[in-house]
Design an enzyme around this catalytic site. Structure first.
Site, short mmCIF file in Angstrom:
data_model
loop_
_atom_site.label_atom_id
_atom_site.label_comp_id
_atom_site.label_asym_id
_atom_site.label_seq_id
_atom_site.Cartn_x
_atom_site.Cartn_y
_atom_site.Cartn_z
N HIS A 38 5.50 4.89 -1.15
CA HIS A 38 6.09 4.82 0.19
C HIS A 38 6.07 3.40 0.74
O HIS A 38 6.69 3.11 1.77
CB HIS A 38 5.42 5.80 1.14
CG HIS A 38 4.05 5.41 1.60
ND1 HIS A 38 2.89 5.83 0.98
CD2 HIS A 38 3.63 4.62 2.63
CE1 HIS A 38 1.84 5.34 1.61
NE2 HIS A 38 2.26 4.60 2.62
N ASP B 97 2.68 9.50 -5.19
CA ASP B 97 2.78 8.31 -4.34
C ASP B 97 2.11 7.10 -4.99
O ASP B 97 1.04 6.64 -4.56
CB ASP B 97 2.16 8.60 -2.98
CG ASP B 97 2.48 7.50 -1.96
OD1 ASP B 97 3.53 6.86 -2.10
OD2 ASP B 97 1.66 7.29 -1.05
N SER C 19 -2.19 1.47 3.47
CA SER C 19 -1.45 2.21 2.45
C SER C 19 -1.38 1.42 1.15
O SER C 19 -1.15 0.21 1.15
CB SER C 19 -0.03 2.49 2.93
OG SER C 19 0.02 3.64 3.72
#
Length: 800
Positions: free
Chosen positions: A252, A298, A378
């Site tokens: 992402h 992810d 992230s």
């Protein structure tokens, strides 16, 4: 689960510096700084950006933890076609401006960047207070793309030069402009003053003691800028161990080649000390090639466009593709784009779903015990207790106010769940198909750089004829040591850890260490490191001259203190003093941080123990009412008759649990896993160094010894008797009266609470009151000692 929290005993000022953002480039001045040009250059104005709308969208995180700071605007034009053209003796010259109203900074992505030899590109704001460049043909990449870090402000100037002997038709195409609506440049370059960055107060700098065991792995973790957002990621090792620049982050964050083309990977963005100033962002790599990713899991594996330079100190992190949960976990990351932080969970993660990704492909962190994660975290690596990556961060609910439920995409799931080489890690990280399940990290440049000198000693404040042991703490592959000891015998040594260095003269003395390897040398000089006293002195293992502050650690959930009453029933606390043969202990000082008693009879027992490796037979003990202590004020306990030392001894106290009392002393900031520990704890009638409970907690207690060189040097120890200090507290001057001691009143000393001697001279006065200037002292608690005949008077005062 043992969690400890920090309590500051004293407040300390931190110096503030500012450093501009830059990127790897040639250090040159723009040509416009040397020539006078027509100032009417063309400006290209971008369409207005609705900041409020963007912030509203950002508030809806959708469960991921990237930190979006810029709106990307497509422009797609050749600079040489829109810019003002000029000729100078050296060649051709173009300049133009870009304006995006109300932008807090602007960053650029060139979709066609292929400069000829001798050409130079600069970017700067109109005031030239923030300049990036020159970017040259050394920044050319195979894909002809280049992303450049932000320039502060809503206007930037692009300046491009080509030498006269160059004929190039290569376009210089600006593809996109990032309109910063959060102020990322100012955010990332403020000094730490309580509002540094946007990350929460619970986050812990990687260079605090909590990160001592992770100093190799930290060099694998980078901050990423891509698509107007900030994420984190890490270099990863492969089974060839060939330093191929493979980089792991989240899908992402970077999901396609276009995003990878324009990513900026910043290495070593960290405070150089715990809670220190802002770090440098000069070490960066722009662009890379996506090797493997999938939106079902992810993760994204990128091969960076170039290998990190040796000066980056790159470390290629190891990994573990096991399906079994780790015992404990650590995350190193850049929350909100801030300097590098560390978070820890002392419990195992569990396997979980995290929609919309493939079921059972995430590790769930239930509760962070140290730190947290935020937007910008992230893609950051999750390490197991073996310091190997087991996942990368997708998102979750954790924050400083709600420290629960974070989810990491499993390394094991990304390994070979999908068979295509572009959707798995296996093909790239095990290219020889060895079947390796776990791999250690790799440092390709270990020993190929000059070392960094550092050392410590078992004591720094000694009496004449004492001996000191030194410990080398240098980093790097050192192969020779050259020590120089001013005022000592021997005066030099080539041992790595010199011992029994004898000091026979009063004074303060420097220590120098030079370390070498085949790639260079480095030296450190500590001025006034050893203080040798002639007659009597306070001795402390807390090194104030090294900037050691005082702290107090608690156990979680009201479980008490590491250095006082606690739920684990620690009953004794001792401070080790070494190499003190032939001296006499005339007293000790104890500094309490917590003083809470339930009955007037509540007590502690001050003690001196003989000792080798741990406290032995009791040489002295004295019951003291807890009510006689004051929090934050040193208490002196006279020992009469004095105790002769034969080498090592221990000074400290024992506490009792028959009442609900609370008594605890502060300690030095922990020195890390290889640091000096002088603190010992008694539990279940067994003495152990406190570092045996937690190897990172290497500390010294606020228990100081008062030593003299002979038994009869002091006949009477008086704690303030007949010595009145006023005003107290004071700002610039203190006065004290000695009505019976006119004329020669002897010798005066001022000492810090750690025992460090700050002022030492003979004084006399024909007046009843003596005045002393203390304006140069820092705020805090100090001791005055007056020596006259065979007596010493002791009193404390507070400097405001």
């Amino acid at each position: 689960m043992n969690q400890f929290k920090t309590i500051f005993i004293y407040l300390f000022l931190v110096s503030i510096t500012f450093e501009g953002i830059s990127q790897i480039s040639q250090k040159m001045q723009p040509y416009s700084s040397s020539y006078q040009f027509d100032t009417s250059i063309p400006y290209y104005s971008l369409k207005p950006v609705n900041t409020d709308s963007l912030l509203e969208i950002d508030n809806i995180q959708h469960g991921v933890k990237l930190f979006r700071f810029a709106f990307m605007i497509d422009v797609d034009f050749d600079i040489k076609e829109k810019a003002a053209f000029s000729e100078i003796p050296e060649g051709r010259f173009w300049r133009m401006g870009i304006v995006s109203s109300q932008a807090l900074s602007l960053y650029t992505e060139f979709s066609s960047f292929n400069l000829p030899k001798g050409a130079a590109l600069f970017l700067y704001n109109p005031e030239k207070s923030h300049v990036l460049g020159a970017f040259t043909n050394q920044n050319n990449k195979v894909n002809h793309k280049l992303a450049i870090l932000p320039i502060v402000g809503d206007t930037l100037i692009i300046e491009y030069f080509e030498p006269g002997n160059t004929e190039s038709d290569n376009p210089l195409t600006l593809g996109r402009i990032g309109h910063d609506y959060r102020g990322i440049v100012s955010i990332l370059n403020k000094a730490k003053d309580g509002s540094f960055g946007n990350s929460g107060d619970c986050n812990v700098d990687i260079n605090c003691f909590e990160g001592d065991d992770w100093q190799r792995e930290k060099h694998s973790v980078c901050r990423i800028i891509a698509n107007g957002a900030i994420c984190s990621g890490s270099l990863v090792n492969n089974t060839n161990q060939d330093a191929r620049p493979l980089f792991l982050t989240a899908n992402h964050c970077i999901s396609n080649q276009a995003a990878a083309d324009n990513m900026i990977c910043v290495f070593n963005y960290e405070s150089q000390s715990c809670n220190g100033d802002d770090g440098s962002v000069e070490q960066s790599i722009s662009g890379g090639t996506v090797r493997a990713t999938t939106h079902f899991i992810d993760f994204c594996l990128i091969e960076l466009s170039t290998a990190p330079l040796p000066s980056f100190q790159p470390y290629f992190a190891g990994w573990d593709r096991s399906i079994y949960a780790a015992h404990s976990t650590v995350c190193i990351h850049h929350p909100q784009g801030d300097v590098k932080k560390i978070s820890k969970d002392f419990d195992p993660p569990t396997s979980n779903d995290y929609p919309p990704y493939t079921p059972n492909t995430h590790w769930k962190i239930h509760d962070w015990d140290l730190g947290t994660t935020e937007g910008g975290s992230s893609g950051s690596p999750l390490f197991n207790q073996e310091h190997r990556i087991i996942g990368d961060l997708t998102g979750g609910e954790a924050s400083c106010t709600y420290n629960f439920n974070d989810y990491y995409s499993k390394f094991a799931s990304a390994w070979d769940t999908y068979p295509e080489t572009e959707s798995q890690l296996k093909y790239w990280l095990d290219p020889a198909n060895t079947g390796t399940e776990s791999l250690n990290g790799y440092n390709p440049y270990w020993g190929q750089q000059a070392p960094i000198a550092d050392f410590s000693s078992n004591q720094t404040n000694i009496l004449k004829s004492s001996m000191v042991d030194f410990t080398d703490l240098s980093k790097g592959n050192v192969n020779s040591w050259h020590w120089h000891f001013a005022g000592a015998t021997p005066s030099s040594s080539t041992d790595q850890h010199p011992k029994n260095i004898k000091y026979t003269y009063q004074g303060t003395f420097n220590v120098k260490l030079i370390v070498e390897n085949t790639h260079g040398n480095n030296e450190i000089i500590r001025s006034g490191y050893i203080t040798v006293q002639d007659h009597c002195g306070d001795f402390s293992n807390i090194e104030e001259e090294e900037g050691e502050n005082l702290f107090l650690y608690t156990f979680s959930e009201g479980g008490g203190y590491w250095t006082g009453h606690n739920q684990y029933i620690f009953t004794g606390f001792a401070e080790k003093y070494t190499n003190q043969s032939g001296h006499y202990i005339h007293g000790l000082y104890i500094l309490p941080a917590i003083v809470d008693y339930t009955t007037p009879a509540s007590k502690i027992t001050a003690k001196i123990w003989e000792g080798g490796a741990s406290p032995g037979s009791v040489l002295y003990q004295n019951d003291l009412l807890i009510s006689s202590f004051t929090s934050g004020v040193w208490k002196f306990i006279a020992i009469d008759p004095a105790i002769e030392t034969t080498g090592n001894f221990f000074a400290g106290f024992e506490i009792y649990y028959n009442n609900a009392d609370t008594f605890a002393v502060p300690h030095s900031l922990p020195r890390g896993i290889n640091g000096k520990n002088t603190a010992y704890i008694k539990q279940s009638n067994i003495w152990k160094p406190i570092s045996s409970y937690s190897p990172q907690i290497t500390i010294s207690l606020c228990v100081d010894a008062f030593l003299c060189g002979s038994l009869n040097e002091i006949e009477e120890l008086e704690s303030g008797k007949g010595l009145r200090i006023f005003p107290n507290p004071a700002s610039d001057y203190i006065m004290f009266d000695l009505p019976d001691e006119k004329g020669n009143i002897g010798h005066l000393q001022i000492l810090a609470v750690t025992g460090r001697l700050l002022f030492d001279k003979d004084i006399n006065s024909d007046d009843d009151i003596f005045e002393l200037n203390i304006s140069r002292l820092k705020p805090g608690v100090y001791f005055i000692k007056i020596f006259r005949a065979n007596k010493v008077q002791v009193a404390s005062f507070i400097k405001l």
